[in-house]
Write a protein that holds these residues in place. Structure first.
Motif, mmCIF file in Angstrom:
data_model
loop_
_atom_site.group_PDB
_atom_site.id
_atom_site.type_symbol
_atom_site.label_atom_id
_atom_site.label_comp_id
_atom_site.label_asym_id
_atom_site.label_seq_id
_atom_site.Cartn_x
_atom_site.Cartn_y
_atom_site.Cartn_z
ATOM 1 N N THR A 10 15.330 52.944 18.457
ATOM 2 C CA THR A 10 15.786 54.330 18.552
ATOM 3 C C THR A 10 17.286 54.443 18.305
ATOM 4 N N THR A 11 17.735 55.693 18.241
ATOM 5 C CA THR A 11 19.172 55.951 18.084
ATOM 6 C C THR A 11 19.915 55.878 19.406
ATOM 7 N N GLY A 12 19.185 55.801 20.523
ATOM 8 C CA GLY A 12 19.798 55.713 21.842
ATOM 9 C C GLY A 12 18.744 55.730 22.924
ATOM 10 N N GLY A 13 19.174 55.728 24.188
ATOM 11 C CA GLY A 13 18.260 55.521 25.294
ATOM 12 C C GLY A 13 17.587 56.741 25.885
ATOM 13 N N ALA A 14 18.091 57.937 25.667
ATOM 14 C CA ALA A 14 17.508 59.133 26.283
ATOM 15 C C ALA A 14 16.563 59.827 25.302
ATOM 16 N N ALA A 15 15.301 59.941 25.702
ATOM 17 C CA ALA A 15 14.266 60.494 24.810
ATOM 18 C C ALA A 15 14.573 61.913 24.361
ATOM 19 N N GLU A 16 15.167 62.717 25.247
ATOM 20 C CA GLU A 16 15.418 64.123 24.905
ATOM 21 C C GLU A 16 16.500 64.271 23.847
ATOM 22 N N MET A 17 17.444 63.321 23.793
ATOM 23 C CA MET A 17 18.586 63.460 22.895
ATOM 24 C C MET A 17 18.559 62.515 21.701
ATOM 25 N N ASN A 18 17.679 61.532 21.705
ATOM 26 C CA ASN A 18 17.683 60.525 20.650
ATOM 27 C C ASN A 18 16.369 60.510 19.898
ATOM 28 N N ARG A 19 16.356 59.778 18.799
ATOM 29 C CA ARG A 19 15.188 59.774 17.928
ATOM 30 C C ARG A 19 14.766 58.345 17.621
ATOM 31 N N ILE A 20 13.527 58.217 17.219
ATOM 32 C CA ILE A 20 12.958 56.923 16.841
ATOM 33 C C ILE A 20 13.399 56.572 15.424
ATOM 34 N N THR A 21 13.743 55.299 15.215
ATOM 35 C CA THR A 21 14.100 54.807 13.882
ATOM 36 C C THR A 21 13.054 53.835 13.327
ATOM 37 N N ASP A 42 13.030 57.990 9.567
ATOM 38 C CA ASP A 42 14.320 58.644 9.369
ATOM 39 C C ASP A 42 14.590 59.530 10.580
ATOM 40 N N PRO A 43 15.618 59.199 11.382
ATOM 41 C CA PRO A 43 15.861 59.985 12.591
ATOM 42 C C PRO A 43 16.526 61.336 12.324
ATOM 43 N N GLY A 44 16.938 61.582 11.091
ATOM 44 C CA GLY A 44 17.575 62.850 10.766
ATOM 45 C C GLY A 44 19.018 62.937 11.230
ATOM 46 N N ALA A 45 19.582 61.808 11.624
ATOM 47 C CA ALA A 45 20.979 61.745 12.076
ATOM 48 C C ALA A 45 21.493 60.340 11.820
ATOM 49 N N PRO A 46 22.795 60.177 11.703
ATOM 50 C CA PRO A 46 23.338 58.829 11.485
ATOM 51 C C PRO A 46 23.023 57.893 12.651
ATOM 52 N N ILE A 47 22.803 56.637 12.322
ATOM 53 C CA ILE A 47 22.560 55.608 13.331
ATOM 54 C C ILE A 47 23.918 55.046 13.748
ATOM 55 N N THR A 48 24.147 54.955 15.045
ATOM 56 C CA THR A 48 25.453 54.499 15.544
ATOM 57 C C THR A 48 25.676 53.022 15.227
ATOM 58 N N PRO A 49 26.937 52.625 15.099
ATOM 59 C CA PRO A 49 27.243 51.212 14.849
ATOM 60 C C PRO A 49 26.648 50.280 15.910
ATOM 61 N N PHE A 50 26.641 50.696 17.175
ATOM 62 C CA PHE A 50 26.056 49.875 18.235
ATOM 63 C C PHE A 50 24.585 49.591 17.951
ATOM 64 N N VAL A 51 23.829 50.631 17.590
ATOM 65 C CA VAL A 51 22.395 50.472 17.315
ATOM 66 C C VAL A 51 22.185 49.639 16.048
ATOM 67 N N VAL A 52 23.012 49.847 15.034
ATOM 68 C CA VAL A 52 22.913 49.042 13.809
ATOM 69 C C VAL A 52 23.115 47.570 14.141
ATOM 70 N N LYS A 53 24.122 47.279 14.969
ATOM 71 C CA LYS A 53 24.382 45.889 15.341
ATOM 72 C C LYS A 53 23.226 45.303 16.151
ATOM 73 N N LEU A 54 22.650 46.092 17.070
ATOM 74 C CA LEU A 54 21.557 45.635 17.914
ATOM 75 C C LEU A 54 20.272 45.392 17.125
ATOM 76 N N THR A 55 19.911 46.339 16.253
ATOM 77 C CA THR A 55 18.606 46.289 15.585
ATOM 78 C C THR A 55 18.669 45.804 14.140
ATOM 79 N N GLY A 56 19.819 45.964 13.519
ATOM 80 C CA GLY A 56 19.909 45.669 12.094
ATOM 81 C C GLY A 56 19.402 46.805 11.224
ATOM 82 N N ILE A 57 18.966 47.899 11.839
ATOM 83 C CA ILE A 57 18.449 49.045 11.090
ATOM 84 C C ILE A 57 19.624 49.946 10.718
ATOM 85 N N THR A 58 19.774 50.190 9.425
ATOM 86 C CA THR A 58 20.892 50.979 8.913
ATOM 87 C C THR A 58 20.414 52.329 8.392
ATOM 88 N N ASP A 59 21.382 53.217 8.173
ATOM 89 C CA ASP A 59 21.063 54.516 7.571
ATOM 90 C C ASP A 59 20.404 54.331 6.210
#
Length: 180
Positions: A10-21, A42-59
């Motif tokens: 995901t793009t972050g930890g809170a379901a209400e504010m984040n999206r699945i990647t 496609d989460p419809g928003a940029p993926i943060t650098p933290f999440v990119v580093k954690l998952t390897g999933i990029t925009d």
């Protein structure tokens, strides 16, 4: 017993504010894998650098992938009538439930956490993180924080637990199971 072992990135930890990647699903009938599903989303928003580093999933990787709405019906169909299983199940369950809700699909399934299951069936390990648990159980290494790989690892933990402890013990840990 029919299980759907699920992992989402995901793009972050809170379901209400984040999206699945990314979504990975392994369907088990008992201990037999009957189907796997994987999709970048496609989460419809940029993926943060933290999440990119954690998952390897990029925009760039999710560019051109379907948004969740494009896979929602298939995911709902795969999960229907199965016990929803995940490592730290509340996170994955809340994310899937929220994304399905955004698509006007109501979702309510029994849930099983492989962390709680492993603590009960395989007590005494120093850590129950997915990576450390697979090492302790001498399962093959895998690409961490990628949905299908994490799902396959959690499915192996479930299968080992079923074989060691039996269906009755495992089913006692299922939450929200409707009695027939």
């Amino acid at each position: 017993m029919k299980f759907a072992v699920v992992d989402v990135e995901t793009t972050g930890g809170a379901a209400e504010m984040n999206r699945i990647t990314e979504v990975g699903i392994v369907l088990l009938d008992g201990t037999e894998v009957v189907k796997t599903f994987h999709s970048l989303v496609d989460p419809g928003a940029p993926i943060t650098p933290f999440v990119v580093k954690l998952t390897g999933i990029t925009d760039e990787m999710v560019s051109g992938a379907p948004q969740f709405r494009g896979v929602a019906d298939e995911i709902d169909s795969l999960l229907h009538g199965r016990i929803f299983v995940a490592h730290n199940v509340q996170f994955d369950y809340k994310m899937i439930k929220q994304e399905l809700k955004r698509c006007a699909i109501m979702f309510d399934a029994p849930r099983l956490c492989t962390v709680k299951l492993a603590r009960k069936v395989f007590p005494g390990f120093p850590s129950y993180s997915l990576h450390n648990l697979t090492k302790s159980l001498e399962l093959p290494d895998f690409h961490h924080h990628r949905a299908l790989d994490d799902t396959m690892a959690a499915a192996e933990i479930l299968k080992l637990a079923l074989n060691k402890a039996g269906e009755e013990t495992v089913m006692k840990l299922v939450r929200n199971l409707k009695k027939k």
